[in-house]
Design a protein around this motif. Structure first.
Motif, PDB file in Angstrom:
ATOM      1  N   ARG A 162      10.458  -9.736   6.184  1.00 18.54           N
ATOM      2  CA  ARG A 162      10.414  -8.655   5.194  1.00 18.54           C
ATOM      3  C   ARG A 162      11.521  -8.743   4.158  1.00 18.54           C
ATOM      4  N   GLU A 163      12.398  -9.693   4.317  1.00 17.53           N
ATOM      5  CA  GLU A 163      13.508  -9.840   3.368  1.00 17.53           C
ATOM      6  C   GLU A 163      12.969 -10.083   1.958  1.00 17.53           C
ATOM      7  N   GLY A 164      13.369  -9.247   1.051  1.00 12.99           N
ATOM      8  CA  GLY A 164      12.991  -9.410  -0.345  1.00 12.99           C
ATOM      9  C   GLY A 164      11.744  -8.642  -0.765  1.00 12.99           C
ATOM     10  N   ILE A 165      10.943  -8.158   0.200  1.00  8.34           N
ATOM     11  CA  ILE A 165       9.691  -7.495  -0.196  1.00  8.34           C
ATOM     12  C   ILE A 165       9.936  -6.104  -0.769  1.00  8.34           C
ATOM     13  N   TYR A 166      11.130  -5.563  -0.527  1.00 10.48           N
ATOM     14  CA  TYR A 166      11.420  -4.231  -1.034  1.00 10.48           C
ATOM     15  C   TYR A 166      12.035  -4.250  -2.432  1.00 10.48           C
ATOM     16  N   GLU A 167      12.300  -5.445  -2.943  1.00 13.19           N
ATOM     17  CA  GLU A 167      12.882  -5.534  -4.276  1.00 13.19           C
ATOM     18  C   GLU A 167      11.842  -5.137  -5.323  1.00 13.19           C
ATOM     19  N   PRO A 168      12.233  -4.346  -6.326  1.00 15.66           N
ATOM     20  CA  PRO A 168      11.264  -3.883  -7.325  1.00 15.66           C
ATOM     21  C   PRO A 168      10.695  -5.022  -8.162  1.00 15.66           C
ATOM     22  N   ILE A 169       9.433  -4.914  -8.495  1.00 18.00           N
ATOM     23  CA  ILE A 169       8.772  -5.889  -9.358  1.00 18.00           C
ATOM     24  C   ILE A 169       9.037  -5.506 -10.812  1.00 18.00           C
ATOM     25  N   PRO A 170       9.513  -6.434 -11.628  1.00 20.47           N
ATOM     26  CA  PRO A 170       9.810  -6.120 -13.027  1.00 20.47           C
ATOM     27  C   PRO A 170       8.619  -5.473 -13.732  1.00 20.47           C
ATOM     28  N   GLY A 171       8.900  -4.361 -14.407  1.00 20.70           N
ATOM     29  CA  GLY A 171       7.849  -3.684 -15.157  1.00 20.70           C
ATOM     30  C   GLY A 171       7.082  -2.655 -14.363  1.00 20.70           C
ATOM     31  N   LEU A 172       7.343  -2.560 -13.050  1.00 19.19           N
ATOM     32  CA  LEU A 172       6.646  -1.587 -12.213  1.00 19.19           C
ATOM     33  C   LEU A 172       7.652  -0.638 -11.571  1.00 19.19           C
ATOM     34  N   PRO A 173       7.229   0.595 -11.284  1.00 27.19           N
ATOM     35  CA  PRO A 173       8.131   1.555 -10.637  1.00 27.19           C
ATOM     36  C   PRO A 173       8.598   1.037  -9.281  1.00 27.19           C
ATOM     37  N   ALA A 174       9.854   1.281  -8.969  1.00 31.74           N
ATOM     38  CA  ALA A 174      10.403   0.831  -7.690  1.00 31.74           C
ATOM     39  C   ALA A 174       9.759   1.603  -6.538  1.00 31.74           C
ATOM     40  N   LYS A 175       9.516   0.917  -5.441  1.00 29.97           N
ATOM     41  CA  LYS A 175       8.944   1.544  -4.264  1.00 29.97           C
ATOM     42  C   LYS A 175       9.918   1.409  -3.101  1.00 29.97           C
ATOM     43  N   GLY A 176      10.018   2.452  -2.296  1.00 31.01           N
ATOM     44  CA  GLY A 176      10.888   2.418  -1.136  1.00 31.01           C
ATOM     45  C   GLY A 176      10.269   1.618  -0.005  1.00 31.01           C
ATOM     46  N   PRO A 177      11.065   1.294   1.014  1.00 23.69           N
ATOM     47  CA  PRO A 177      10.563   0.512   2.149  1.00 23.69           C
ATOM     48  C   PRO A 177       9.326   1.115   2.807  1.00 23.69           C
ATOM     49  N   ASP A 178       9.313   2.433   2.980  1.00 22.64           N
ATOM     50  CA  ASP A 178       8.156   3.079   3.616  1.00 22.64           C
ATOM     51  C   ASP A 178       6.899   2.908   2.774  1.00 22.64           C
ATOM     52  N   GLU A 179       7.049   3.010   1.456  1.00 20.96           N
ATOM     53  CA  GLU A 179       5.895   2.862   0.568  1.00 20.96           C
ATOM     54  C   GLU A 179       5.362   1.432   0.603  1.00 20.96           C
ATOM     55  N   VAL A 180       6.277   0.471   0.648  1.00 17.34           N
ATOM     56  CA  VAL A 180       5.861  -0.933   0.691  1.00 17.34           C
ATOM     57  C   VAL A 180       5.111  -1.216   1.983  1.00 17.34           C
ATOM     58  N   MET A 181       5.657  -0.751   3.104  1.00 17.08           N
ATOM     59  CA  MET A 181       4.995  -0.986   4.389  1.00 17.08           C
ATOM     60  C   MET A 181       3.652  -0.271   4.457  1.00 17.08           C
ATOM     61  N   GLU A 182       3.567   0.907   3.862  1.00 14.04           N
ATOM     62  CA  GLU A 182       2.295   1.628   3.833  1.00 14.04           C
ATOM     63  C   GLU A 182       1.235   0.819   3.082  1.00 14.04           C
ATOM     64  N   MET A 183       1.648   0.186   1.991  1.00 12.07           N
ATOM     65  CA  MET A 183       0.718  -0.656   1.238  1.00 12.07           C
ATOM     66  C   MET A 183       0.239  -1.830   2.090  1.00 12.07           C
ATOM     67  N   LEU A 184       1.147  -2.422   2.867  1.00 13.22           N
ATOM     68  CA  LEU A 184       0.776  -3.549   3.714  1.00 13.22           C
ATOM     69  C   LEU A 184      -0.232  -3.122   4.782  1.00 13.22           C
ATOM     70  N   TYR A 185       0.006  -1.947   5.363  1.00 12.81           N
ATOM     71  CA  TYR A 185      -0.933  -1.447   6.368  1.00 12.81           C
ATOM     72  C   TYR A 185      -2.304  -1.183   5.757  1.00 12.81           C
ATOM     73  N   ILE A 186      -2.320  -0.688   4.537  1.00 13.20           N
ATOM     74  CA  ILE A 186      -3.590  -0.426   3.857  1.00 13.20           C
ATOM     75  C   ILE A 186      -4.349  -1.729   3.622  1.00 13.20           C
ATOM     76  N   MET A 187      -3.616  -2.805   3.314  1.00  9.09           N
ATOM     77  CA  MET A 187      -4.247  -4.096   3.045  1.00  9.09           C
ATOM     78  C   MET A 187      -4.589  -4.878   4.305  1.00  9.09           C
ATOM     79  N   LEU A 188      -4.046  -4.448   5.449  1.00  5.87           N
ATOM     80  CA  LEU A 188      -4.219  -5.201   6.693  1.00  5.87           C
ATOM     81  C   LEU A 188      -5.676  -5.397   7.115  1.00  5.87           C
ATOM     82  N   PRO A 189      -6.525  -4.354   7.124  1.00  8.67           N
ATOM     83  CA  PRO A 189      -7.915  -4.581   7.556  1.00  8.67           C
ATOM     84  C   PRO A 189      -8.635  -5.639   6.734  1.00  8.67           C
TER      85      PRO A 189
END
Length: 236
Positions: A162-189
């Protein structure tokens, strides 16, 4: 969420109780994920390979008959999952609409088990160390999709990834660790389904050795046939 039938759950809980090393014992969710990974892999995986992950090194069977019974429980479940996979009936086992937030740890455990299963044939799923150094531009769209799916699974299953996945993407709003992990869970299925389809395609096109058509004999392999795999480690 029921991963196993009531009978299978009772039998498998008994099997796992025979493992005396608490650090090595899989939970039921991890066990289901492991067998799911074995089932969708289009290249044969011998029972000894995945049984060594389940049993580890410290066992306490009552006798030889008890060991055979426990092995049989596992092989029976694995055979059914392989059969379901061959028929296209094996699907992501969690219903997010009915899953409580507190139960997300079960999904993470299941994904850890899935990663262990996929890691038995890393060359198929493109999760080997060699694949990390390949320029994605040189790969086909299908392979890039497989690698993207595995990235989602690996990041959920292996905290070190998970190192580095929480870093903000240029041009997009920053997301916290919980938000990033939530996105991963949504994409998992979708990621799991993508891998299942890839495995089915390879099997259909005979790009990998065909899986055994007969059931695995419970005497074919047993606990301690091969060295224990690393449950916590990253890619092979």
């Amino acid at each position: 969420m029921k991963l196993f039938t009531a009978k299978d759950k009772k039998n498998l809980t008994y099997v796992l109780s025979k493992i005396t090393d608490p650090e090595a014992t899989l939970c039921l969710e991890e066990l289901h994920g492991l067998l799911f990974g074995v089932a969708i892999t289009p290249e044969p995986i011998t029972p000894g390979e995945w049984l060594s992950i389940v049993f580890g090194e410290k066992l306490h069977f009552d006798d030889e008959q008890d060991a055979e019974t426990c092995t049989g429980y596992l092989l029976d479940v694995c055979n059914r999952m392989i059969n379901d996979s061959n028929k296209g009936k094996l699907v992501f086992p969690f219903d997010y609409d009915k899953l409580k937030k507190a139960e997300l740890s079960q999904v993470e455990s299941w994904t850890c088990g899935l990663f262990l299963g996929l890691s038995l044939r890393p060359h198929i799923w493109r999760i080997s160390k060699e694949d990390e150094n390949i320029d994605s531009k040189e790969l086909s769209g299908d392979i890039r999709k497989v690698m993207d799916c595995c990235d989602i699974i690996t990041t959920i299953a292996v905290p070190e990834e998970r190192e580095g996945i929480y870093e903000p993407i240029p041009g997009l709003p920053a997301k916290g660790p919980d938000e990033v992990m939530e996105m991963l869970y949504i994409m998992l299925p979708a990621a799991v389904e993508g891998l299942r389809q890839h495995g089915a395609k390879l099997r259909k096109e005979n790009l990998c050795v065909e899986p055994p058509k007969k059931k695995i004999n419970r005497k074919e392999s047993g606990p301690g046939d091969s060295d224990k795999k690393n449950k916590k480690g990253g890619k092979n």
